[in-house]
Motif scaffolding. Structure first.
Motif, short mmCIF file in Angstrom:
data_model
loop_
_atom_site.label_atom_id
_atom_site.label_comp_id
_atom_site.label_asym_id
_atom_site.label_seq_id
_atom_site.Cartn_x
_atom_site.Cartn_y
_atom_site.Cartn_z
N SER A 57 0.86 -1.18 0.00
CA SER A 57 0.00 0.00 0.00
C SER A 57 0.90 1.24 0.00
O SER A 57 1.11 1.87 1.04
CB SER A 57 -0.92 0.00 1.22
OG SER A 57 -1.75 1.13 1.20
N GLN A 60 -0.43 4.61 1.42
CA GLN A 60 -0.54 4.61 2.88
C GLN A 60 0.84 4.63 3.54
O GLN A 60 1.05 5.30 4.54
CB GLN A 60 -1.35 3.42 3.37
CG GLN A 60 -1.54 3.38 4.87
CD GLN A 60 -2.17 4.66 5.42
OE1 GLN A 60 -3.15 5.16 4.87
NE2 GLN A 60 -1.60 5.21 6.47
N ARG A 63 2.19 8.08 3.47
CA ARG A 63 1.53 8.87 4.52
C ARG A 63 2.13 8.56 5.88
O ARG A 63 2.34 9.46 6.70
CB ARG A 63 0.03 8.58 4.53
CG ARG A 63 -0.72 9.23 3.41
CD ARG A 63 -2.23 9.02 3.55
NE ARG A 63 -2.91 9.40 2.35
CZ ARG A 63 -3.61 8.57 1.57
NH1 ARG A 63 -3.77 7.31 1.91
NH2 ARG A 63 -4.19 9.01 0.48
#
Length: 156
Positions: A57, A60, A63
């Motif tokens: 991911s 993500q 982030r």
């Protein structure tokens, strides 16, 4: 050489070339970017490639590295840079000097926040790789090829 492994190895350099040739973007531009779900990401500062990672991911994971709200558990690269900035190069697994202990120190917390801000200004490049074995091999290949100083494949 086992044929399956040879095929994996032969796919590494073309994926590496796609990664380094991709257009870099900043964290603030992440929302507008077409980012593959799975693959490899590269963080570069001032033309120096610093760190390559892999994720199932990518959005993500980026982030987690960069968000203001990310904790020391999620922003591992920023935490490592903060340790370096504060003269604490080695991880400690004792209570004194542990992650939790360092985060109680104002100087270290400030350095950690500064490093997350630094990461938000780095160039990011990504390339898709859905197969977990190829991801692992590609991460190592890119790290070795670019000499990324913050990758560490040592056992802990």
């Amino acid at each position: 050489m086992i044929e399956t492994f040879r095929l994996y190895i032969e796919a590494l350099h073309p994926a590496y070339e796609r990664l380094v040739a991709s257009t870099p973007f900043k964290y603030a531009e992440l929302a507008e970017q077409v980012v593959p779900a799975r693959g490899i990401y590269l963080l570069t500062e001032g033309g120096q490639h610093l760190y390559v990672g892999r994720s199932d991911s990518i959005r993500q994971r980026l982030r987690s590295h960069c968000a203001v709200s990310s904790t020391h558990h999620k922003a591992a690269f920023a935490f490592r840079l903060a340790r370096e900035a504060c003269g604490v190069p080695k991880a400690s697994y004792r209570p004194e000097g542990s992650r939790a202990d360092l985060m109680t120190q104002e100087k270290f917390r400030s350095a950690f926040e500064a490093q997350k801000a630094r990461l938000r200004e780095m160039d990011i490049r990504v390339v898709e790789e859905v197969d977990p074995n190829r991801q692992a091999l590609l991460e190592m290949y890119v790290s070795i090829a670019l000499g990324t100083p913050y990758n560490d494949f040592a056992n802990h």
